[in-house]
Write a protein that holds these residues in place. Structure first.
Motif, PDB file in Angstrom:
ATOM      1  N   VAL A 223       0.982  -1.129   0.015  1.00 29.30           N
ATOM      2  CA  VAL A 223      -0.217  -0.190   0.050  1.00 29.30           C
ATOM      3  C   VAL A 223       0.873   1.130   0.006  1.00 29.30           C
ATOM      4  CG1 VAL A 223      -1.690   1.152   1.529  1.00 29.30           C
ATOM      5  CG2 VAL A 223      -1.912  -1.443   1.231  1.00 29.30           C
ATOM      6  N   GLY A 224       0.652   2.367  -0.825  1.00 25.96           N
ATOM      7  CA  GLY A 224       1.223   3.517  -0.972  1.00 25.96           C
ATOM      8  C   GLY A 224       2.127   3.298  -1.968  1.00 25.96           C
ATOM      9  N   PHE A 225       2.347   2.498  -2.740  1.00 19.55           N
ATOM     10  CA  PHE A 225       3.122   2.434  -4.082  1.00 19.55           C
ATOM     11  C   PHE A 225       2.384   1.870  -5.210  1.00 19.55           C
ATOM     12  CE2 PHE A 225       6.008   1.527  -0.508  1.00 19.55           C
ATOM     13  CZ  PHE A 225       7.233   2.107  -1.190  1.00 19.55           C
ATOM     14  N   LYS A 226       2.697   2.439  -6.492  1.00 23.54           N
ATOM     15  CA  LYS A 226       2.183   1.735  -7.679  1.00 23.54           C
ATOM     16  C   LYS A 226       3.247   1.218  -8.721  1.00 23.54           C
ATOM     17  CE  LYS A 226       2.785   6.314 -10.309  1.00 23.54           C
ATOM     18  NZ  LYS A 226       2.009   7.163 -11.064  1.00 23.54           N
ATOM     19  N   VAL A 227       2.995   0.474  -9.551  1.00 22.13           N
ATOM     20  CA  VAL A 227       3.653  -0.340 -10.443  1.00 22.13           C
ATOM     21  C   VAL A 227       3.246   0.118 -11.684  1.00 22.13           C
ATOM     22  CG1 VAL A 227       4.344  -2.589 -10.940  1.00 22.13           C
ATOM     23  CG2 VAL A 227       4.009  -2.020  -8.476  1.00 22.13           C
ATOM     24  N   THR A 228       4.483   0.300 -12.659  1.00 18.71           N
ATOM     25  CA  THR A 228       4.142   0.310 -14.119  1.00 18.71           C
ATOM     26  C   THR A 228       5.158  -0.576 -14.683  1.00 18.71           C
ATOM     27  OG1 THR A 228       5.690   2.405 -13.969  1.00 18.71           O
ATOM     28  CG2 THR A 228       3.214   2.952 -13.820  1.00 18.71           C
ATOM     29  N   ALA A 229       4.856  -0.620 -15.903  1.00 13.72           N
ATOM     30  CA  ALA A 229       5.994  -1.415 -16.811  1.00 13.72           C
ATOM     31  C   ALA A 229       6.702  -0.303 -17.429  1.00 13.72           C
ATOM     32  CB  ALA A 229       5.131  -2.230 -17.821  1.00 13.72           C
ATOM     33  N   LEU A 230       7.962  -0.217 -17.017  1.00 18.45           N
ATOM     34  CA  LEU A 230       8.719   0.935 -17.673  1.00 18.45           C
ATOM     35  C   LEU A 230       8.946   0.538 -19.100  1.00 18.45           C
ATOM     36  CD1 LEU A 230      10.824   3.420 -17.146  1.00 18.45           C
ATOM     37  CD2 LEU A 230      12.342   1.667 -16.946  1.00 18.45           C
ATOM     38  N   ALA A 231       9.236  -0.679 -19.239  1.00 14.27           N
ATOM     39  CA  ALA A 231       9.018  -1.348 -20.593  1.00 14.27           C
ATOM     40  C   ALA A 231       8.878  -2.946 -20.680  1.00 14.27           C
ATOM     41  CB  ALA A 231      10.652  -0.848 -21.331  1.00 14.27           C
ATOM     42  N   ALA A 232       7.939  -3.099 -21.806  1.00 17.00           N
ATOM     43  CA  ALA A 232       7.281  -4.609 -21.841  1.00 17.00           C
ATOM     44  C   ALA A 232       7.900  -5.165 -23.323  1.00 17.00           C
ATOM     45  CB  ALA A 232       5.833  -4.655 -21.754  1.00 17.00           C
ATOM     46  N   GLY A 233       7.450  -6.401 -23.376  1.00 19.18           N
ATOM     47  CA  GLY A 233       8.027  -6.894 -24.907  1.00 19.18           C
ATOM     48  C   GLY A 233       9.725  -7.186 -25.064  1.00 19.18           C
ATOM     49  N   LEU A 234      10.379  -7.232 -24.151  1.00 24.92           N
ATOM     50  CA  LEU A 234      11.807  -7.273 -24.284  1.00 24.92           C
ATOM     51  C   LEU A 234      12.200  -8.564 -24.302  1.00 24.92           C
ATOM     52  CD1 LEU A 234      12.625  -4.702 -21.041  1.00 24.92           C
ATOM     53  CD2 LEU A 234      13.185  -4.412 -23.535  1.00 24.92           C
ATOM     54  N   ASP A 235      13.389  -9.045 -24.461  1.00 22.98           N
ATOM     55  CA  ASP A 235      13.633 -10.245 -24.905  1.00 22.98           C
ATOM     56  C   ASP A 235      14.595 -10.968 -23.745  1.00 22.98           C
ATOM     57  OD1 ASP A 235      14.635 -12.945 -25.943  1.00 22.98           O
ATOM     58  OD2 ASP A 235      15.316 -11.845 -27.743  1.00 22.98           O
ATOM     59  N   HIS A 236      14.053 -11.431 -22.781  1.00 22.16           N
ATOM     60  CA  HIS A 236      14.628 -12.119 -21.696  1.00 22.16           C
ATOM     61  C   HIS A 236      15.282 -11.369 -20.883  1.00 22.16           C
ATOM     62  CE1 HIS A 236      16.518 -15.702 -19.522  1.00 22.16           C
ATOM     63  NE2 HIS A 236      15.272 -15.981 -19.555  1.00 22.16           N
TER      64      HIS A 236
END
Length: 454
Positions: free
Chosen positions: A80-93
């Protein structure tokens, strides 16, 4: 340059890790099955109670969460008190992350290299290797290495990188990175190399210059991490073992299961600490200025042995592998025994629990809320040799006075589905330029960013 130091005056071999009859059985075994994740299983703390070894016989416990993509729109679970975002997706391992001084983030997209010419591939030979290959593929680790570093830039600060650029290519399973002055050092699976770097560059075309070789060959544990000393004069490099418990003889382990110290002015190196089965994350503890690491310990001694650990790294210390664990607890599987080395074994500082597979390590600072401002974030890749799944998360170990001061608490979870499938597996962790936590997820192919929401 010094030759790799021998870790024993009695080099020898131990019994094969898995007997041949087991290999045939393993090839048909199922790796599915959910387990209840325990945040504080046995083996946690500065003085953990260790159970008696439980030899698995012909069929070891094999339970790894099969890879399954993140459902659309879902993210890992933060406090609680934090949020999560995808800084970048679709990377290769993506395996490792490194924050440059201007805020750009480098991501090592990497996987296990092919063995060097002439090296025995201990991880792929025979039926056992094929069986393990099947297991690793279902676990999301069977993809070829991209051998690439990608640069991410979030100029508007919304937690999503609007710039993604191929920073470097044609590397050899790159992992650790460290900027010293205007030189960027990269730890390949077989050597440390360097290239010139200018602030703001989004790509580098320069041919890497070799600084020093690192033990390679079959590369049972291939990841090599690096960190620079405070004055920039030295690098410290992790090199994992070539087996579980010296299964191929100690000649195959020369210079491995160790942390090396590299003098950047001369390129010479020496073993700084040894007997560390598979060290990965490195960090300077802010108060004591001591070097710390997280280590993956040995397998096939039971669900609750041997604890993986977080420890300070003492110059010249020997931490037991392969002859003993947690100080003088002798591993009787290793032949011939070596009581002289066992007597020298230093117990680690803090157990994280068996088979959690700690890889990433990043010390926090005051940019985090008070309860997370002093301590270590640890990316735990997750178990395969435990009946109930454990790890598969990022934990926070609080520190006081330069030492761990309490049990690990989960900071980022949700990587496992209720059915025991792995949406992701955390690896490298790092703080970004604004103090948010970055997490490399090599199954979810995403870099997650966790920031205060208030």
């Amino acid at each position: 340059m010094q030759k790799p130091a021998r870790t024993s005056s009695q080099p020898g071999s131990s019994r094969p890790w898995w007997p041949l009859p087991l290999v045939v059985l393993l090839a048909g075994c199922s790796i599915a099955g959910a387990g209840v994740q325990q945040l504080t299983p046995p083996g946690v703390g500065p003085h953990p109670t260790l159970p008696r070894p439980a030899r698995s016989g012909l069929i070891p416990t094999v339970n790894i969460a099969p890879a399954e993509q993140w459902p659309q729109g879902s993210v890992p679970q933060a406090p609680v008190g934090f949020k999560v975002t995808a800084l970048a997706a679709g990377l290769d391992h993506p395996r490792w992350v490194y924050t440059l001084p201007n805020g750009d983030v480098l991501v090592a997209e990497s996987n296990k290299p092919a063995p060097e010419q002439g090296a025995k591939n201990v991880h792929a030979d025979g039926l056992r290797g094929k069986a393990m290959g099947m297991v690793m593929k279902r676990a999301g680790a069977g993809t070829p290495s991209a051998n690439r570093i990608t640069l991410l830039r979030d100029a508007d600060g919304d937690g999503v990188a609007e710039t993604r650029a191929v920073f470097m290519t044609d590397l050899v399973s790159p992992f650790g990175m460290a900027l010293v002055g205007d030189q960027l050092y990269i730890a390949n699976a077989n050597a440390i190399v360097k290239v010139p770097y200018e602030t703001g560059q989004t790509s580098i075309a320069s041919t890497p210059i070799k600084v020093t070789d690192l033990p390679a060959g079959a590369n049972h544990h291939w990841t090599k991490n690096i960190i620079a000393s405070g004055d920039g004069s030295k690098l410290y490099a992790t090199v994992g073992s070539n087996s579980n418990i010296g299964d191929n003889g100690m000649e195959a382990e020369q210079g491995r299961a160790a942390i090396w110290e590299v003098d950047l002015s001369t390129g010479s190196k020496r073993i700084f600490a040894s007997g560390l089965r598979n060290p990965n994350g490195l960090g300077w503890e802010p108060q004591s200025k001591a070097l710390w690491t997280v280590v993956n310990e040995r397998d096939e001694l039971g669900n609750d042995l041997v604890p993986d650990y977080l420890t300070s790294v003492k110059d010249g210390a020997f931490y037991g592998w392969p002859w003993s664990y947690w100080g003088q607890h002798v591993d009787t599987r290793v032949k011939p025994p070596n009581p002289e080395m066992v007597a020298k074994a230093v117990p680690p500082d803090y157990g994280l629990g068996a088979h959690v597979a700690p890889l990433g390590l990043a010390f926090s600072d005051a940019r985090m809320p008070a309860q997370y401002a002093s301590g270590a974030f640890i990316g735990q890749h997750g178990s395969w040799n435990r009946k109930d799944l454990t790890g598969y998360n990022v934990v926070f170990v609080p520190f006081a006075g330069g030492q761990p001061s309490g049990p690990p608490v989960q900071f980022l979870g949700g990587f496992l589905s209720k059915e025991g499938k792995a949406h992701g597996r955390p690896v490298g962790v790092a703080l970004d330029a604004k103090g948010a936590l970055l997490v490399a997820d090599d199954v979810g192919n995403t870099i997650w960013r966790v920031v205060r929401s208030e």
